[in-house]
Design an enzyme around this catalytic site. Structure first.
Site, short mmCIF file in Angstrom:
data_model
loop_
_atom_site.label_atom_id
_atom_site.label_comp_id
_atom_site.label_asym_id
_atom_site.label_seq_id
_atom_site.Cartn_x
_atom_site.Cartn_y
_atom_site.Cartn_z
N ASP A 428 0.87 -1.16 0.00
CA ASP A 428 0.00 0.00 0.00
C ASP A 428 0.92 1.22 0.00
O ASP A 428 2.10 1.09 0.31
CB ASP A 428 -0.84 -0.08 1.29
CG ASP A 428 -1.71 1.14 1.46
OD1 ASP A 428 -2.28 1.58 0.47
OD2 ASP A 428 -1.81 1.64 2.59
N LYS A 429 0.41 2.41 -0.31
CA LYS A 429 1.29 3.58 -0.31
C LYS A 429 1.14 4.40 0.96
O LYS A 429 2.06 4.51 1.76
CB LYS A 429 1.02 4.45 -1.53
CG LYS A 429 1.90 5.69 -1.57
CD LYS A 429 1.55 6.59 -2.72
CE LYS A 429 0.30 7.37 -2.47
NZ LYS A 429 0.41 8.35 -1.38
N THR A 430 -0.06 4.98 1.15
CA THR A 430 -0.25 5.90 2.27
C THR A 430 -0.12 5.17 3.60
O THR A 430 -0.83 4.22 3.84
CB THR A 430 -1.66 6.51 2.18
OG1 THR A 430 -1.87 6.89 0.83
CG2 THR A 430 -1.77 7.72 3.07
N ARG A 646 1.24 16.66 -3.28
CA ARG A 646 -0.16 16.40 -3.62
C ARG A 646 -0.80 17.75 -3.91
O ARG A 646 -0.74 18.65 -3.07
CB ARG A 646 -0.88 15.75 -2.44
CG ARG A 646 -0.27 14.43 -2.04
CD ARG A 646 -0.61 14.10 -0.60
NE ARG A 646 -1.98 13.63 -0.44
CZ ARG A 646 -2.29 12.37 -0.15
NH1 ARG A 646 -1.35 11.49 0.00
NH2 ARG A 646 -3.53 12.00 -0.01
N GLY A 727 -5.02 3.67 -3.26
CA GLY A 727 -6.29 4.29 -3.62
C GLY A 727 -6.09 5.72 -4.05
O GLY A 727 -7.04 6.43 -4.37
N ASP A 728 -4.82 6.17 -4.06
CA ASP A 728 -4.53 7.57 -4.32
C ASP A 728 -4.56 7.93 -5.81
O ASP A 728 -4.63 7.06 -6.66
CB ASP A 728 -3.14 7.88 -3.76
CG ASP A 728 -3.22 9.12 -2.90
OD1 ASP A 728 -3.98 10.01 -3.29
OD2 ASP A 728 -2.54 9.19 -1.88
N ARG A 808 -5.78 4.43 -7.62
CA ARG A 808 -7.24 4.46 -7.55
C ARG A 808 -7.83 3.06 -7.45
O ARG A 808 -8.76 2.71 -8.17
CB ARG A 808 -7.81 5.19 -8.77
CG ARG A 808 -7.64 6.69 -8.70
CD ARG A 808 -8.82 7.31 -8.01
NE ARG A 808 -8.58 8.72 -7.68
CZ ARG A 808 -8.59 9.19 -6.44
NH1 ARG A 808 -8.78 8.40 -5.42
NH2 ARG A 808 -8.42 10.46 -6.21
N ASN A 837 -8.54 -0.61 4.83
CA ASN A 837 -8.78 -0.88 3.41
C ASN A 837 -7.79 -1.88 2.82
O ASN A 837 -7.93 -2.29 1.68
CB ASN A 837 -8.73 0.42 2.61
CG ASN A 837 -7.44 1.18 2.87
OD1 ASN A 837 -6.68 0.84 3.77
ND2 ASN A 837 -7.18 2.18 2.08
#
Length: 1096
Positions: A428-430, A646, A727-728, A808, A837
């Site tokens: 995952d990233k965040t 961002r 999801g970014d 996304r 998530n």
């Protein structure tokens, strides 16, 4: 017609996937992937190769479906406080996380155990001992080890199950106040029904899905914490239904006739559609209900006391519908060993048949065949499972005790070896690669840009602009309004930089969903009330709450340049200027951020001037079409994204009172519609979103976690392919991929264009295929389209990429990608994440790692391994993964060797004695051999390591060897089989040749030589000595010598103490072990393994 023609044209165009190109007839892609994946098997072959499994499982599924007919989920009408009025039966509101109940526990656990070929085989062998004709030796030689294995397993499962039961019971028996006509009643959480009115206090868990009717807070809203539901740590604002909030007293809820209409239960936690209707008023009141009027189960009330009406209970609550049942994970090593045990079983059958054939099928031969099967049953060692399970427990303990990775927890103890076999790491990233801590870095106004070092200029501009405005507006006198109005109606005048900065800062300070929260010093509720009355806006005890860290960063920044958000409720917001004046704005409408719209808006009225302004901020993709024409936005967004920031675009539009009233009437009408509500509301809002004035562009930075770059570098060198699923936004994901060196500097990035149809996907895949060694960036929507038509081709292409970024992605998509990778490549995957998530992705992977992060603990609780920082992954895989796999492989093969030797000796013994089915070693000797005499040294193999941890981390390339699975394969297994046959033969023949005279002593001599051989073999296998290993060797030898005195029925003590006995035993042992030592030495000299070159 045109369309048909196009698709026909596509079918003729082969999608070439590999160099040779599929030029043959079946190159059209309907048949292509399947033709390549599987050739249809003929009937019998299909049945043998797994068809029977398929048939059994489909029968079971059919039976289960008949027993559990799924109830259809329906929309419902819920009368306030009248559970008895509901037409249907709704599920009980109890939470159940247990796997079994009282009746299914024993059968369930036994089924899980005997699913393995190994254990099933033993059960059959042990049961056969009850038949007198087949009885060989004592019952305990077979039942004791099996009983031990089952006892350990059942105890472990029972403890886990009991813990689950206690956790569930604790949650289900929490008491809540229920409102009835007679006043408040205490009810258990599990007794709550649909239609009950429940009161939930501050810091209490919400027991079921409710619609929010009333609150003790004056504003008519409250905050809830949702970290257990969606993994986000920030608070969410929820709003009470205004009709019931306005009632004078609590008891009035029973004096009105009202009902809630709720849609059918569904998965999406971020949406809800319903209506509230009060019948007894004239005319009837209708209110639309949306997500902000709901309180989902498993969230926690953070402020005030709330009263809600229950709409969904038990299995129908959002939180239960969103939890997937975790599957039991089985490691690759266990599957490989299971294959080897099947091969051993075949060998056993063949050997027995050969024996009976050599006997000449004399007498009751089938009985003899079965007796031989039992005699040789030691070929498959029961202690294999015990040893491996204890080994796994030991590795888990070592991982948790490692000081270099503090706080690591092993939650699934059955798969530590998987850590040594990974090929794909999906992260995952965040919060995983980044810290999820935002800092404001850049403000761009089109002609001028402010960075971290020029923020003080902004402060001076803000100061001066408020100093100009406020001397005029002495208090609120009307004379100050006309000049401001005139100015706003002529936008074509070029504004000064100062006023533009001021407008931009004001927009950022107003357009958000942030609420300042004041922690009272005393912490008593009575005091907070009085504190709020005094408007105690002191800076030290203010914290901001919002649904995204980006928003908090923006509001913190406006505070630092002088415009402070001091209070906010549902209808108004107050800002404090640098001069200490408080400006009040009335909030007319809020349009929250959604992943579809990618923007949020707010309409406010300035109390002092009565101006109405519509502010909006959002992603550049969404905003570029809404704002007035400009020439700099796109370019600057690109520049900021390359710096890893961002971006958010901020814009505004002034509205007249008439324009607003017209909008409001259409908006409230759209909100009440039951069909297509979302579309209608969006259409009304869109009518406002035209020709907005562009104010500024903001850049916020999300900092990387500690040591992310070296860790990713190490994993890449270890041959692990890293995929980032986030999801970014695409831009953010790409810039984090670059800054974290997921994509190295020299590599190109291929951004997969958005595709919507099969034709576009075809062309885009062909374009991508022509690129070499470049990273792929693809969005969730395009991915869906490609997987629909070209699943096989896409996965094959993506697997050749050095790195893949999917942006996304929804949680279910993340899990889907993991499953695809597992199915298509057959390699081991590992997923790592930190939020709620990521749970589905973590559970879908072969090995899931959770990080305890800002986003709550949900991921780390669902994972197999939980760590505190991303950089610990390196050591977890390189050191612990390597050791666990290498050790388990050695241990498994050694235990098999131990059983093979004794079976070889039995075979030689039987064939010399005219193929008699008589056991060579009776009763206790067999049990002792498998346990006390050889167990400690064999188990001490779990302390062995081939490379020092520092070496393994310094040279991650060593890890590549492990993924090929060479430590345990049919080749290594065959080598061990040959060793066993050689040694067993030498031991038995040696004993027979040297003991012509005293034949009675064959047992004593061969057994002593056997135990010595085993101990020497352990010493031969070990690569790095540990003091415990030496202790184990001598301890076992001591045990054996001591036990000789007691085992009079097997050994003649007088004979054992003589010199001939000693020299003969020594001679046999040397002959059986020395050649192997020589071979090992030569192998190390002539073809040393890669790790020994480093350690020498």
């Amino acid at each position: 017609y045109q369309l048909e023609d196009e698709s026909a044209h596509l079918d003729e165009m082969p999608l070439m996937m590999s160099e040779e190109g599929f030029e043959n007839d079946e190159s059209d892609y309907h048949t292509l992937p399947r033709a390549r994946i599987e050739r249809r098997k003929s009937g019998l072959e299909w049945f043998v190769c797994g068809g029977w499994k398929f048939l059994c499982s489909s029968c079971c599924d059919w039976l289960i479906n008949i027993c559990h007919r799924k109830k259809e989920l329906k929309a419902r009408t819920v009368w306030l406080g009248c559970p008895e009025k509901s037409e249907e039966k709704h599920p009980r509101n109890s939470i159940k996380n247990q796997k079994y109940n009282v009746f299914t526990f024993i059968p369930g656990v036994l089924y899980e155990q005997f699913k393995f070929f190994l254990n099933l085989y033993f059960l059959v062998v042990s049961c056969s001992q009850f038949v007198p004709a087949l009885k060989i030796g004592y019952l305990y030689t077979y039942w004791a080890p099996l009983g031990f294995v089952l006892a350990v397993t059942i105890t472990r499962e029972a403890i886990d199950e009991f813990r689950r039961f206690q956790r569930d019971k604790e949650v289900n028996s929490q008491l809540y106040s229920k409102l009835t006509v007679r006043g408040k009643v205490q009810v258990k959480s599990s007794d709550i029904q649909v239609g009950d009115l429940i009161i939930v206090e501050k810091n209490q868990r919400i027991p079921s899905d409710m619609v929010f009717l009333r609150t003790s807070e004056k504003a008519g809203s409250c905050f809830i914490r949702t970290d257990q539901l969606d993994g986000e740590t920030d608070w969410k604002l929820k709003v009470a239904v205004s009709c019931t909030q306005r009632l004078p007293a609590l008891g009035d809820l029973f004096s009105i006739r009202a009902y809630v209409y709720a849609q059918k239960p569904q998965l999406d936690i971020h949406s809800f559609e319903g209506t509230f209707t009060r019948e007894d008023s004239d005319p009837p009141i209708h209110e639309s209900l949306s997500i902000e009027n709901t309180l989902w189960a498993s969230t926690i009330v953070a402020s005030g006391t709330v009263i809600g009406v229950v709409i969904y209970t038990g299995k129908e609550t959002r939180s239960v519908m969103n939890t997937s049942n975790p599957k039991n994970k089985i490691g690759l090593l266990d599957l490989e060993l299971n294959q080897l045990t099947k091969a051993l079983f075949l060998a056993l059958v063949v050997l027995s048949v050969v024996m009976v054939t050599l006997q000449g099928f004399a007498g009751p031969w089938y009985r003899n065949l079965f007796r031989f099967l039992l005699l040789f049953s030691y070929i498959i060692p029961i202690s294999l499972r015990v040893n491996l399970d204890m080994g796994k427990a030991a590795y888990g303990w070592m991982i948790m005790k490692d000081e270099n990775i503090p706080g690591t927890v092993v939650r699934t103890s059955t798969i530590p070896e998987e850590l040594g076999r990974l090929v794909y790491l999906l992260t995952d990233k965040t919060g995983t690669l980044t810290q999820n801590e935002m800092t404001f870095r850049r403000l761009h106004l089109g002609t001028v840009s402010y960075g971290a070092d020029t923020m003080d200029e902004i402060q001076t501009h803000v100061l001066s602009s408020y100093a100009q405005v406020h001397p005029q507006t002495g208090g609120n006198n009307p004379s100050s309004t006309p000049p401001r109005r005139a100015q706003s109606s002529t936008p074509k005048v070029r504004k000064s930089v100062s006023s533009r900065v001021h407008e931009a800062v004001k927009a950022i300070a107003l357009c958000h969903n942030v609420t300042p929260v004041y922690e009272s010093q005393a912490g008593v509720t009575g005091e907070t009330e009085s504190a709020e009355a005094d408007q105690d806006f002191s800076d030290e005890n203010r914290t901001y709450q919002a649904s995204s860290p980006d928003e908090v960063a923006l509001v913190r920044w406006t505070e630092s340049v002088g415009l402070t958000l001091v209070s906010r409720d549902l209808t108004s917001m107050q800002l404090k200027t640098p001069g200490g004046q408080v400006l009040t704005y009335c909030i007319l409408q809020v349009f929250p951020f959604t992943s579809e719209s990618k923007r949020m808006g707010i309409i406010v009225r300035d109390e002092s001037t009565a101006e109405i302004t519509f502010y909006m901020k959002g992603a550049d993709v969404a905003m570029s079409s809404i704002v007035q024409y400009n020439d700099w936005l796109e370019e600057e967004c690109g520049n900021m994204a390359r710096e890893g920031l961002r971006t958010l675009v901020v814009a505004k539009k002034a509205l007249t009172e008439e324009q607003y009233q017209d909008f409001e009437s259409r908006y409230s009408q759209a909100k009440l519609s039951i069909h297509d509500r979302v579309l209608k509301v969006a259409a009304v809002v869109e009518s406002l979103e035209r020709e907005l004035e562009l104010l500024c562009l903001t850049g916020v930075e999300d900092q990387l976690q500690a040591d992310v770059r070296p860790t990713l570098e190490m994993l890449r060198n270890a041959g692990i392919k890293i995929w980032m699923l986030t999801g970014d936004k695409l831009e953010t994901a790409t810039c984090i991929a670059k800054s974290s060196h997921l994509v190295s500097r020299t590599q190109d990035i291929h951004i997969f264009r958005p595709v919507t149809s099969r034709g576009e996907a075809h062309l885009e895949l062909n374009a991508f295929r022509r690129k070499h060694d470049c990273a792929l960036v693809i969005s969730g929507d395009s991915l869906e389209v490609c997987l629909k038509y070209y699943e096989h081709e896409l996965v094959e292409l993506a697997c050749q990429c050095p790195a893949v970024v999917c942006c996304r992605c929804s949680p279910t998509q993340k899990a889907h990608i993991v499953t695809l990778l597992r199915q298509h490549t057959g390699r081991r995957t590992c997923a790592i994440g930190d939020g709620g998530n990521d749970v589905s992705m973590i559970q879908a992977a072969d090995c899931g790692i959770g990080i305890e992060g800002k986003e709550g603990k949900q991921a780390s609780l669902a994972a197999d391994f939980s760590i505190t920082q991303f950089r610990h992954v390196g050591r977890l895989l390189m050191v612990h993964g390597r050791n666990s796999y290498k050790r388990s492989a050695a241990l498994g093969q050694f235990v098999m060797h131990r059983g093979l030797i004794i079976s070889t000796m039995q075979a030689v013994f039987s064939s010399v004695f005219y193929f008699a089915s008589v056991p060579l070693y009776q009763g206790f000797l067999m049990v002792g051999y498998a346990t006390i005499y050889t167990m400690f040294p064999v188990f001490s193999l779990v302390l062995d390591q081939d490379v020092k941890p520092e070496m393994a981390i310094l040279y991650p390339e060593l890890y590549k060897d492990l993924t090929k699975g060479r430590s345990l394969s049919f080749k290594t297994f065959l080598i061990w089989v040959l060793i066993s046959i050689y040694q067993g033969g030498i031991l038995m023949f040696g004993a027979l040749v040297l003991f012509e005279a005293e034949f009675v002593h064959v047992v004593a001599i061969s057994f002593t030589a056997l135990v010595l051989t085993e101990l020497l073999m352990v010493a031969l296998t070990i690569r790095t000595w540990h003091w415990l290993m030496v202790v184990a060797e001598f301890l076992s030898l001591g045990c054996y010598v001591a036990s000789l005195a007691f085992l009079n029925e097997y050994f003649d003590v007088a004979f054992i103490t003589t010199v001939p006995f000693l020299w003969k035993v020594s001679a046999i042992t040397v002959v059986s072990c020395l050649p192997l030592y020589v071979l090992k030495y030569l192998k190390r000299k002539l073809s040393p393994p890669s790790y020994s070159k480093l350690s020498s």
